[in-house]
Enzyme design. Sequence first.
Site, PDB file in Angstrom:
ATOM      1  CE1 TYR A  33      -3.972-140.608  92.016  1.00  0.00           C
ATOM      2  CE2 TYR A  33      -6.098-140.082  90.283  1.00  0.00           C
ATOM      3  CZ  TYR A  33      -5.394-140.221  91.543  1.00  0.00           C
ATOM      4  OH  TYR A  33      -6.007-141.086  92.193  1.00  0.00           O
ATOM      5  NE  ARG A  52      -6.374-133.524  95.604  1.00  0.00           N
ATOM      6  CZ  ARG A  52      -8.282-133.653  95.400  1.00  0.00           C
ATOM      7  NH1 ARG A  52      -8.651-134.585  96.531  1.00  0.00           N
ATOM      8  NH2 ARG A  52      -8.571-134.318  94.443  1.00  0.00           N
ATOM      9  NE  ARG A  99      14.186-149.014  87.515  1.00  0.00           N
ATOM     10  CZ  ARG A  99      14.665-149.079  89.178  1.00  0.00           C
ATOM     11  NH1 ARG A  99      16.205-149.648  88.946  1.00  0.00           N
ATOM     12  NH2 ARG A  99      13.872-149.055  89.952  1.00  0.00           N
ATOM     13  CG  HIS A 101      15.853-146.168  93.199  1.00  0.00           C
ATOM     14  ND1 HIS A 101      17.044-146.117  92.433  1.00  0.00           N
ATOM     15  CD2 HIS A 101      14.769-146.280  94.054  1.00  0.00           C
ATOM     16  CE1 HIS A 101      16.155-147.654  92.710  1.00  0.00           C
ATOM     17  NE2 HIS A 101      15.101-147.584  93.241  1.00  0.00           N
ATOM     18  CE  LYS A 146      -6.673-137.652  93.213  1.00  0.00           C
ATOM     19  NZ  LYS A 146      -7.560-138.760  93.415  1.00  0.00           N
ATOM     20  CD  GLU A 179      -8.075-142.222 101.575  1.00  0.00           C
ATOM     21  OE1 GLU A 179      -8.576-140.757 101.648  1.00  0.00           O
ATOM     22  OE2 GLU A 179      -7.378-142.047 101.486  1.00  0.00           O
ATOM     23  CG  LEU A 203      -7.085-137.208  98.231  1.00  0.00           C
ATOM     24  CD1 LEU A 203      -5.528-137.728  97.916  1.00  0.00           C
ATOM     25  CD2 LEU A 203      -7.846-137.518  97.449  1.00  0.00           C
TER      26      LEU A 203
HETATM   27  N1  PDD Z   1     -10.387-140.302  94.108  1.00  0.00           N
HETATM   28  N2  PDD Z   1      -9.769-140.781  98.552  1.00  0.00           N
HETATM   29  C1  PDD Z   1      -8.868-141.082  97.823  1.00  0.00           C
HETATM   30  C2  PDD Z   1      -7.948-142.092  98.077  1.00  0.00           C
HETATM   31  C3  PDD Z   1      -8.684-140.406  96.599  1.00  0.00           C
HETATM   32  O1  PDD Z   1      -8.506-141.647  95.248  1.00  0.00           O
HETATM   33  C4  PDD Z   1     -10.348-139.424  95.791  1.00  0.00           C
HETATM   34  C5  PDD Z   1      -9.937-139.830  94.455  1.00  0.00           C
HETATM   35  C6  PDD Z   1     -10.875-139.056  97.082  1.00  0.00           C
HETATM   36  C7  PDD Z   1     -11.282-138.011  97.469  1.00  0.00           C
HETATM   37  O2  PDD Z   1     -10.810-137.053  96.738  1.00  0.00           O
HETATM   38  P1  PDD Z   1     -12.274-136.140  95.966  1.00  0.00           P
HETATM   39  O3  PDD Z   1     -13.542-135.684  96.257  1.00  0.00           O
HETATM   40  O4  PDD Z   1     -11.071-135.072  95.267  1.00  0.00           O
HETATM   41  O5  PDD Z   1     -12.531-137.007  94.416  1.00  0.00           O
HETATM   42  C8  PDD Z   1     -10.249-139.765  98.331  1.00  0.00           C
HETATM   43  C9  PDD Z   1     -10.267-140.007  92.249  1.00  0.00           C
HETATM   44  C10 PDD Z   1     -11.508-140.066  91.634  1.00  0.00           C
HETATM   45  C11 PDD Z   1      -9.694-141.012  91.558  1.00  0.00           C
HETATM   46  O6  PDD Z   1      -8.340-141.778  92.117  1.00  0.00           O
HETATM   47  O7  PDD Z   1      -9.705-141.146  90.193  1.00  0.00           O
END
Ligand code: PDD
Length: 280
Positions: A33, A52, A99, A101, A146, A179, A203
């Site tokens: 996503y 990304r 379903r 894996h 992501k 983070e 991330l």
């Molecule tokens: N999240 N780290 C994590 C685990 C995140 O999920 C996000 C972003 C970031 C920051 O990334 P960016 O600057 O590209 O938004 C760091 C988004 C906003 C979300 O999950 O909705």
Amino acid sequence: MRELAYVNGEIMEIQKAMVPIEDRGYQFGDAVYEFIVSYNGRMFCLEEHLDRLQRSMAGLEFPSMERESVRGAILKLFAAAAIPRAGLYLQISRGVAPRNHQVPEAAGQQVIMTIRAVTEKPTELRENGAAVITTEDLRWGRCDWKTVQLLPNVLAKQKAVAAGVFDAIFVSAEGVVREATSSNVAIVKDGVVVTHPLTTHILPGITRMVVLGLCRELGIPAEERFFKTGELYGADEAFLTGTVTEVLPIVKVDDTAIGTAEVGPVTRRLAAELRERARA
Ligand code: PDD
């Protein structure tokens, strides 16, 4: 202004949007996503989000999609919604199949989006800073992709909410500060901004990248290196960066005040500069 959904090419009301129950995103978290926002009717860092997205899809060995078609779909939904300060969620799953894996040969990727007005963080939080807690990082080893597998993030956020604070910061078993649940983390010590390097454990945040670029432009020294909780507690300033979070000051971690427990000058400057660039 209309909050809308997009399902495989079709735009509709969010309440009417459905995906099949055998979507692999739903059953296996087999989906990636992005979350992108706009300021004053212009999407911020769209190309960086597309970069990304492509990296995440390549990581999971999804069949590649035409970048132009994804961009086109995003812009089409954005135009249809006509929300100047919008938050657009995009999810691509490996598709729909009975379903199993094992990855199906051709399951047809499912592309869904929603677009809504951004819920801004309270001004009070931006002005006075946030309190956070630390929590052990129980996530998997590819946090640089992501994916929608966000259960540890959800549970950590909820732990923070239960503790009456804004967010939780993931810390490795060795004490390395990684983070937050949906933002990257940085500290400031003696005028130097420090943030976790790009590894598989965080991330690669786009806001993080923009802020590091701002540091270079403004002559603020910045280092991408590991730091532990001791350094976080002893920092002069700390802040979160993220698409919705922007630059958000942290003034308390666990029971420790950061610096003077007030928003520091470097954080304040970066927050203002980011806003200015985003709105320009
Ligand atoms: N999240 N780290 C994590 C685990 C995140 O999920 C996000 C972003 C970031 C920051 O990334 P960016 O600057 O590209 O938004 C760091 C988004 C906003 C979300 O999950 O909705």
